[in-house]
Design a protein around this motif. Sequence first.
Motif, PDB file in Angstrom:
ATOM      1  N   ALA A   1       0.710  -1.270  -0.115  1.00 41.85           N
ATOM      2  CA  ALA A   1      -0.021  -0.123   0.134  1.00 41.85           C
ATOM      3  C   ALA A   1       0.803   1.274   0.170  1.00 41.85           C
ATOM      4  O   ALA A   1       2.162   1.052   0.111  1.00 41.85           O
ATOM      5  CB  ALA A   1      -0.989  -0.039   1.207  1.00 41.85           C
ATOM      6  N   THR A   2       0.285   2.311  -0.151  1.00 46.85           N
ATOM      7  CA  THR A   2       1.150   3.700   0.108  1.00 46.85           C
ATOM      8  C   THR A   2       0.191   4.550   0.791  1.00 46.85           C
ATOM      9  O   THR A   2      -0.787   4.397   1.240  1.00 46.85           O
ATOM     10  CB  THR A   2       1.191   4.423  -1.227  1.00 46.85           C
ATOM     11  OG1 THR A   2      -0.144   4.473  -1.991  1.00 46.85           O
ATOM     12  CG2 THR A   2       1.663   3.438  -2.593  1.00 46.85           C
ATOM     13  N   VAL A   3       1.262   5.485   1.460  1.00 51.59           N
ATOM     14  CA  VAL A   3       0.697   6.403   2.561  1.00 51.59           C
ATOM     15  C   VAL A   3       1.596   7.931   2.115  1.00 51.59           C
ATOM     16  O   VAL A   3       2.365   7.654   1.922  1.00 51.59           O
ATOM     17  CB  VAL A   3       0.879   5.886   4.096  1.00 51.59           C
ATOM     18  CG1 VAL A   3       2.329   5.801   4.237  1.00 51.59           C
ATOM     19  CG2 VAL A   3       0.373   7.079   4.887  1.00 51.59           C
ATOM     20  N   SER A   4       0.766   8.677   2.281  1.00 52.19           N
ATOM     21  CA  SER A   4       1.345  10.246   2.134  1.00 52.19           C
ATOM     22  C   SER A   4       1.411  10.681   3.372  1.00 52.19           C
ATOM     23  O   SER A   4       0.412  10.714   4.269  1.00 52.19           O
ATOM     24  CB  SER A   4       0.575  11.034   1.002  1.00 52.19           C
ATOM     25  OG  SER A   4       0.840  10.223  -0.222  1.00 52.19           O
ATOM     26  N   PHE A   5       2.388  11.587   3.749  1.00 50.80           N
ATOM     27  CA  PHE A   5       2.340  12.568   5.045  1.00 50.80           C
ATOM     28  C   PHE A   5       3.345  13.662   4.717  1.00 50.80           C
ATOM     29  O   PHE A   5       4.070  13.704   3.813  1.00 50.80           O
ATOM     30  CB  PHE A   5       3.068  11.556   6.094  1.00 50.80           C
ATOM     31  CG  PHE A   5       4.320  10.797   5.700  1.00 50.80           C
ATOM     32  CD1 PHE A   5       5.598  11.310   5.803  1.00 50.80           C
ATOM     33  CD2 PHE A   5       4.392   9.760   4.890  1.00 50.80           C
ATOM     34  CE1 PHE A   5       6.649  10.845   5.753  1.00 50.80           C
ATOM     35  CE2 PHE A   5       5.470   8.958   4.418  1.00 50.80           C
ATOM     36  CZ  PHE A   5       6.545   9.659   4.843  1.00 50.80           C
ATOM     37  N   THR A   6       3.224  14.542   5.798  1.00 51.89           N
ATOM     38  CA  THR A   6       3.790  15.828   5.674  1.00 51.89           C
ATOM     39  C   THR A   6       5.274  15.669   6.430  1.00 51.89           C
ATOM     40  O   THR A   6       5.304  15.120   7.626  1.00 51.89           O
ATOM     41  CB  THR A   6       2.912  17.062   6.195  1.00 51.89           C
ATOM     42  OG1 THR A   6       1.891  17.205   5.686  1.00 51.89           O
ATOM     43  CG2 THR A   6       3.981  18.223   6.445  1.00 51.89           C
ATOM     44  N   ILE A   7       6.463  16.276   5.919  1.00 51.34           N
ATOM     45  CA  ILE A   7       7.785  16.102   6.437  1.00 51.34           C
ATOM     46  C   ILE A   7       8.200  17.524   6.634  1.00 51.34           C
ATOM     47  O   ILE A   7       7.861  18.449   5.781  1.00 51.34           O
ATOM     48  CB  ILE A   7       8.650  15.275   5.701  1.00 51.34           C
ATOM     49  CG1 ILE A   7       8.915  15.974   4.327  1.00 51.34           C
ATOM     50  CG2 ILE A   7       8.306  13.737   5.708  1.00 51.34           C
ATOM     51  CD1 ILE A   7      10.126  15.139   3.796  1.00 51.34           C
ATOM     52  N   ASP A   8       9.128  17.712   7.573  1.00 49.63           N
ATOM     53  CA  ASP A   8       9.677  18.928   7.694  1.00 49.63           C
ATOM     54  C   ASP A   8      10.943  18.806   7.250  1.00 49.63           C
ATOM     55  O   ASP A   8      11.683  17.848   7.135  1.00 49.63           O
ATOM     56  CB  ASP A   8       9.978  19.101   9.374  1.00 49.63           C
ATOM     57  CG  ASP A   8       8.704  19.459  10.185  1.00 49.63           C
ATOM     58  OD1 ASP A   8       7.814  20.142   9.557  1.00 49.63           O
ATOM     59  OD2 ASP A   8       8.807  19.071  11.255  1.00 49.63           O
ATOM     60  N   SER A   9      11.359  20.005   6.455  1.00 52.27           N
ATOM     61  CA  SER A   9      12.540  19.995   5.742  1.00 52.27           C
ATOM     62  C   SER A   9      13.035  21.267   5.868  1.00 52.27           C
ATOM     63  O   SER A   9      12.579  22.270   6.053  1.00 52.27           O
ATOM     64  CB  SER A   9      12.338  19.615   4.245  1.00 52.27           C
ATOM     65  OG  SER A   9      11.868  20.604   3.330  1.00 52.27           O
ATOM     66  N   PRO A  10      14.306  21.441   5.397  1.00 51.84           N
ATOM     67  CA  PRO A  10      15.160  22.839   5.162  1.00 51.84           C
ATOM     68  C   PRO A  10      14.159  23.878   4.338  1.00 51.84           C
ATOM     69  O   PRO A  10      14.349  24.999   4.383  1.00 51.84           O
ATOM     70  CB  PRO A  10      16.271  22.679   4.612  1.00 51.84           C
ATOM     71  CG  PRO A  10      16.752  21.401   4.917  1.00 51.84           C
ATOM     72  CD  PRO A  10      15.450  20.627   5.039  1.00 51.84           C
ATOM     73  N   LEU A  11      13.372  23.259   3.420  1.00 53.95           N
ATOM     74  CA  LEU A  11      12.610  24.073   2.515  1.00 53.95           C
ATOM     75  C   LEU A  11      11.251  24.164   3.006  1.00 53.95           C
ATOM     76  O   LEU A  11      10.381  24.881   2.285  1.00 53.95           O
ATOM     77  CB  LEU A  11      12.433  23.351   1.242  1.00 53.95           C
ATOM     78  CG  LEU A  11      13.807  23.147   0.517  1.00 53.95           C
ATOM     79  CD1 LEU A  11      13.455  22.289  -0.819  1.00 53.95           C
ATOM     80  CD2 LEU A  11      14.438  24.428   0.115  1.00 53.95           C
ATOM     81  N   GLY A  12      10.941  23.887   4.353  1.00 52.70           N
ATOM     82  CA  GLY A  12       9.688  23.983   4.874  1.00 52.70           C
ATOM     83  C   GLY A  12       8.739  22.711   4.646  1.00 52.70           C
ATOM     84  O   GLY A  12       9.364  21.551   4.129  1.00 52.70           O
TER      85      GLY A  12
ATOM     86  N   ALA B   1      11.404  12.005   9.075  1.00 54.12           N
ATOM     87  CA  ALA B   1      10.231  11.666   8.260  1.00 54.12           C
ATOM     88  C   ALA B   1       9.708  10.185   8.361  1.00 54.12           C
ATOM     89  O   ALA B   1       8.569  10.178   8.418  1.00 54.12           O
ATOM     90  CB  ALA B   1      10.861  11.610   6.696  1.00 54.12           C
ATOM     91  N   LEU B   2      10.210   9.320   8.972  1.00 52.57           N
ATOM     92  CA  LEU B   2      10.182   8.020   9.349  1.00 52.57           C
ATOM     93  C   LEU B   2       9.150   8.068  10.507  1.00 52.57           C
ATOM     94  O   LEU B   2       8.154   7.474  10.737  1.00 52.57           O
ATOM     95  CB  LEU B   2      11.120   7.007   9.388  1.00 52.57           C
ATOM     96  CG  LEU B   2      12.041   6.795   8.203  1.00 52.57           C
ATOM     97  CD1 LEU B   2      13.443   5.881   8.493  1.00 52.57           C
ATOM     98  CD2 LEU B   2      11.472   5.862   7.373  1.00 52.57           C
ATOM     99  N   GLY B   3       9.292   8.945  11.414  1.00 56.50           N
ATOM    100  CA  GLY B   3       8.654   9.488  12.620  1.00 56.50           C
ATOM    101  C   GLY B   3       7.224  10.021  12.074  1.00 56.50           C
ATOM    102  O   GLY B   3       6.167   9.299  12.663  1.00 56.50           O
TER     103      GLY B   3
END
Length: 291
Positions: free
Chosen positions: A3-14, A85-87
């Motif tokens: 399956a797939t899952v989408s989620f928000t990650i924090d990055s240097p770009l926001g 991101a894995l969290g």
Amino acid sequence: MTATVSFTIDSPLGPRTATVAYERKGAGEPLLLLHGIGHHLQAWHPVTQVLAADHDVIAVDLPGFGASGPLPAGVPYDLATVAPALGALCAALGVERPHVAGNSLGGLLALEMGRTGLARSVTALSPAGFWSEPERRYAFTALRAMRAGARALPLPALDRLARSGPGRTALTGSIYARPAHRAPEAVVAETLALREATGFEETLAAGGSVRFTHDVPGIPVTIAWGSRDRLLLRRQGVRAKHTVPGARLVRLPGCGHVPMNDDPALVARVILDTAKAQRDDRGDGTPHTAG
């Protein structure tokens, strides 16, 4: 089924959105499985059924590998980005602080998740990040050679090679102790995964300066090394033990760099014992198996 899952990650770009592929089976305390660079979640198939008897097992394709999409443009493939991101992935799946087992790059990520409070126990199988500079250069040269070979082989030639024991040894002998015993279809699939990994170059570039130098206190940690690891030599396990002094250092006799295929029963037992150590914790933060 994947399956797939989408989620928000924090990055240097926001904040950015990432999408990863995963397989989930079993019930019990959550257990996250992380593969190595250029590999895919199917690396864990030899052990997932056994682990799923006791755990809610989640095997993921890391961003940029397997069936997972790459990280958004400009987002680095470094520890400071991928481990959190894995969290975020775990949160999106309704999981809080899983046990984490990882191999190679996945082992390094597992240790970082443990260090930053995102894991309740860590099993690191031949983790990256404990190399000397010559050892790192050797490993990266071998990985680049494997990648170049995978990209150069036409599919018909790959199929032919995978049908013979010597061919499977030529394709995967750097990471398995007994490559001729691998199923031909598995060798084809993992060679294609290496060839098509969109995150390979950026991950390797980010890893050039990586040294894991932190302790991982307060949770059970097992560091396990195959006695026949030809990619990350087993003496790196001794350095890992010095870095994480409370860890249990385990030798995996007869195993190569990706030990799940060489001795599934032993690898499953090591992971299950580490998770059990967390459950058996005396309550003062010291696992029974530490030391």
